[in-house]
Design a protein around this motif. Structure first.
Motif, PDB file in Angstrom:
ATOM      1  N   PHE A  55       1.107  -1.245   0.486  1.00 27.09           N
ATOM      2  CA  PHE A  55       0.110  -0.150   0.093  1.00 27.09           C
ATOM      3  C   PHE A  55       0.976   0.954   0.186  1.00 27.09           C
ATOM      4  CE2 PHE A  55      -4.372   1.480   0.671  1.00 27.09           C
ATOM      5  CZ  PHE A  55      -4.337   2.477   0.617  1.00 27.09           C
ATOM      6  N   PHE A  56       0.759   1.866  -0.844  1.00 19.01           N
ATOM      7  CA  PHE A  56       1.889   3.230  -1.420  1.00 19.01           C
ATOM      8  C   PHE A  56       1.428   4.495  -1.383  1.00 19.01           C
ATOM      9  CE2 PHE A  56       4.374   5.874  -3.862  1.00 19.01           C
ATOM     10  CZ  PHE A  56       5.557   5.887  -3.277  1.00 19.01           C
ATOM     11  N   SER A  57       1.063   5.479  -0.975  1.00 17.63           N
ATOM     12  CA  SER A  57       0.572   6.816  -0.968  1.00 17.63           C
ATOM     13  C   SER A  57       1.680   7.543  -1.975  1.00 17.63           C
ATOM     14  CB  SER A  57       0.499   6.984  -0.087  1.00 17.63           C
ATOM     15  OG  SER A  57      -0.966   6.011   0.615  1.00 17.63           O
ATOM     16  N   VAL A  58       1.026   8.633  -2.445  1.00 16.64           N
ATOM     17  CA  VAL A  58       1.593   9.539  -3.107  1.00 16.64           C
ATOM     18  C   VAL A  58       0.923  10.978  -2.299  1.00 16.64           C
ATOM     19  CG1 VAL A  58       1.953  10.729  -4.914  1.00 16.64           C
ATOM     20  CG2 VAL A  58       2.378   8.735  -4.988  1.00 16.64           C
ATOM     21  N   GLN A 172     -11.653  -7.755  -9.978  1.00 18.65           N
ATOM     22  CA  GLN A 172     -10.557  -8.329  -9.392  1.00 18.65           C
ATOM     23  C   GLN A 172      -9.213  -7.543 -10.017  1.00 18.65           C
ATOM     24  OE1 GLN A 172     -11.507 -12.355 -10.646  1.00 18.65           O
ATOM     25  NE2 GLN A 172     -13.241 -12.694  -9.173  1.00 18.65           N
ATOM     26  N   PRO A 173      -9.246  -6.259  -9.906  1.00 16.33           N
ATOM     27  CA  PRO A 173      -7.687  -5.771 -10.092  1.00 16.33           C
ATOM     28  C   PRO A 173      -6.432  -5.647  -9.587  1.00 16.33           C
ATOM     29  CG  PRO A 173      -9.073  -4.255  -9.150  1.00 16.33           C
ATOM     30  CD  PRO A 173      -9.300  -5.050  -9.345  1.00 16.33           C
ATOM     31  N   ARG A 174      -5.362  -6.304  -9.875  1.00 18.64           N
ATOM     32  CA  ARG A 174      -3.978  -7.134  -9.315  1.00 18.64           C
ATOM     33  C   ARG A 174      -3.419  -5.765  -8.890  1.00 18.64           C
ATOM     34  NH1 ARG A 174      -4.422  -9.892 -13.739  1.00 18.64           N
ATOM     35  NH2 ARG A 174      -3.533  -8.766 -14.627  1.00 18.64           N
ATOM     36  N   LEU A 175      -3.573  -4.290  -9.330  1.00 25.89           N
ATOM     37  CA  LEU A 175      -3.192  -2.812  -8.642  1.00 25.89           C
ATOM     38  C   LEU A 175      -4.419  -1.741  -9.370  1.00 25.89           C
ATOM     39  CD1 LEU A 175      -0.934  -0.890  -8.709  1.00 25.89           C
ATOM     40  CD2 LEU A 175      -0.025  -0.702 -10.927  1.00 25.89           C
ATOM     41  N   ILE A 176      -4.698  -1.755  -7.850  1.00 24.72           N
ATOM     42  CA  ILE A 176      -5.487  -0.328  -8.094  1.00 24.72           C
ATOM     43  C   ILE A 176      -4.835   1.082  -7.383  1.00 24.72           C
ATOM     44  CG2 ILE A 176      -7.775   0.422  -6.280  1.00 24.72           C
ATOM     45  CD1 ILE A 176      -8.245  -3.070  -5.657  1.00 24.72           C
ATOM     46  N   LEU A 177      -5.710   1.842  -8.048  1.00 27.15           N
ATOM     47  CA  LEU A 177      -5.037   3.633  -8.105  1.00 27.15           C
ATOM     48  C   LEU A 177      -6.430   3.915  -7.844  1.00 27.15           C
ATOM     49  CD1 LEU A 177      -3.750   2.656 -12.120  1.00 27.15           C
ATOM     50  CD2 LEU A 177      -2.223   3.298  -9.453  1.00 27.15           C
ATOM     51  N   LEU A 178      -5.861   4.508  -7.141  1.00 27.37           N
ATOM     52  CA  LEU A 178      -6.747   5.716  -6.226  1.00 27.37           C
ATOM     53  C   LEU A 178      -5.829   7.047  -6.229  1.00 27.37           C
ATOM     54  CD1 LEU A 178      -7.234   3.153  -3.013  1.00 27.37           C
ATOM     55  CD2 LEU A 178      -8.899   4.047  -5.094  1.00 27.37           C
ATOM     56  N   ASP A 179      -7.430   8.090  -7.042  1.00 29.07           N
ATOM     57  CA  ASP A 179      -7.141   9.806  -7.732  1.00 29.07           C
ATOM     58  C   ASP A 179      -7.932  10.139  -6.415  1.00 29.07           C
ATOM     59  OD1 ASP A 179      -6.129  11.832  -7.499  1.00 29.07           O
ATOM     60  OD2 ASP A 179      -6.360  11.597 -10.096  1.00 29.07           O
ATOM     61  N   LEU A 209      -2.388   2.167  -5.226  1.00 31.22           N
ATOM     62  CA  LEU A 209      -1.288   3.089  -4.897  1.00 31.22           C
ATOM     63  C   LEU A 209      -2.729   4.176  -4.837  1.00 31.22           C
ATOM     64  CD1 LEU A 209       1.371   5.049  -6.971  1.00 31.22           C
ATOM     65  CD2 LEU A 209      -0.830   5.469  -7.119  1.00 31.22           C
ATOM     66  N   LEU A 210      -2.024   5.244  -3.483  1.00 28.60           N
ATOM     67  CA  LEU A 210      -3.476   6.710  -3.585  1.00 28.60           C
ATOM     68  C   LEU A 210      -2.469   7.672  -3.537  1.00 28.60           C
ATOM     69  CD1 LEU A 210      -5.812   6.920  -2.087  1.00 28.60           C
ATOM     70  CD2 LEU A 210      -4.644   6.808   0.239  1.00 28.60           C
ATOM     71  N   ILE A 211      -2.972   8.468  -4.588  1.00 28.30           N
ATOM     72  CA  ILE A 211      -2.948   9.653  -4.163  1.00 28.30           C
ATOM     73  C   ILE A 211      -4.079  10.646  -3.287  1.00 28.30           C
ATOM     74  CG2 ILE A 211      -2.861  12.131  -5.686  1.00 28.30           C
ATOM     75  CD1 ILE A 211      -0.459   9.596  -7.260  1.00 28.30           C
TER      76      ILE A 211
END
Length: 281
Positions: A55-58, A172-179, A209-211
């Protein structure tokens, strides 16, 4: 820091295990936009490795290229220089296995909650029985079972965002991108939605990945936080939180949470002062 992906089960939406330590990678990525008044160097060069199950945030100043970075990982934008990869393959279009949730309410007002969640699956031609199974699970998982027949106008802002997350989850995403998915919500609702997001992350084993502009949100949710500079955005710090995987919003009351947010702010304050002194928009 990096949790193992879990294997798919018949009663959940867990992702299939794919062996690799690095799930997504950016190397020397640069993005420049052509504007009427000239070129705008928005991002880069940026290097980033996202670990599988991380879980990575920017965080970073407004206009530093955070959303541009996400768009490149999502295949919605291409860099002028550098390479973006997902699961070892170059990202040229929207990769299979990547799901995106934006800040804006993207629910379809003419569809019920259940039909909103099923929308992508139906477009993909998934078997109706499988659609029903996935939608039932996602609606229940996101606490929307009692509202499955309701329409977005009948829901609160937080519940509409749950619908958007559920619609991503069923794919069923393996990578979830949240803006900035919770940007329009009040602080209390943001904390509760953060707990739901952590539960989703643990259940699926997906990489996230969370923005976000909210330092407390980044500090609470993340294994690691990347701090970006003023435009053109590059990473100036990576902060490992050290949280246990089984965490929730109660961590905000700990001294360590204060230490994390203080370090993030120390870095961002310098960048904010640069913007104020330069007049950069």
């Amino acid at each position: 820091m990096i949790g193992a992906a879990v294997k798919a089960r018949s009663d959940s939406l867990a992702i299939s295990e794919v062996p690799a330590a690095v799930h997504a990678r950016l190397r020397g990525v640069t993005r420049v936009f052509d504007l009427p008044k000239g070129k705008l160097h928005a991002l880069g060069p940026v290097d980033l490795d996202l670990g599988r199950g991380e879980f990575f945030s920017v965080v970073g100043p407004s206009g530093c290229g955070k959303s541009t970075l996400l768009d490149i990982l999502a295949g919605l934008s291409r860099p002028q220089a550098g390479v973006a990869e997902f699961e070892g393959a170059p990202i040229r279009d929207v990769p299979d296995g990547v799901g995106v949730v934006f800040q804006e309410d993207a629910s379809f007002p003419w569809l019920s909650v259940r039909d909103n969640v099923a929308f992508g699956l139906r477009r993909a031609g998934i078997d109706p029985a499988e659609i029903a199974r996935r939608v039932d699970y996602a609606v229940g998982f996101m606490g929307l079972r009692d509202f499955a027949a309701s329409y977005p106008a009948q829901l609160s802002g937080g519940m509409r965002q749950r619908v958007c997350i559920a619609r991503t989850l069923v794919m069923q995403p393996r990578l979830i991108l949240l803006d900035e998915p919770f940007g329009a919500l009040d602080q209390q609702t943001r904390l509760l939605m953060g707990d739901e997001l952590l539960r989703l992350w643990r259940e699926t084993g997906a990489t996230v990945l969370l923005i976000t502009h909210a330092l407390d949100e980044a500090a609470m949710l993340s294994d690691r936080v990347g701090v970006m500079s003023t435009r053109p955005g590059t990473f100036i710090d990576f902060v490992e939180t050290g949280w246990e995987r089984d965490r929730d919003s109660r961590v905000v009351s700990t001294p360590h949470f204060g230490d994390i947010t203080a370090r993030l702010w120390d870095k961002l304050r310098v960048e904010a002062l640069k913007i104020m002194s330069s007049g950069q928009a």
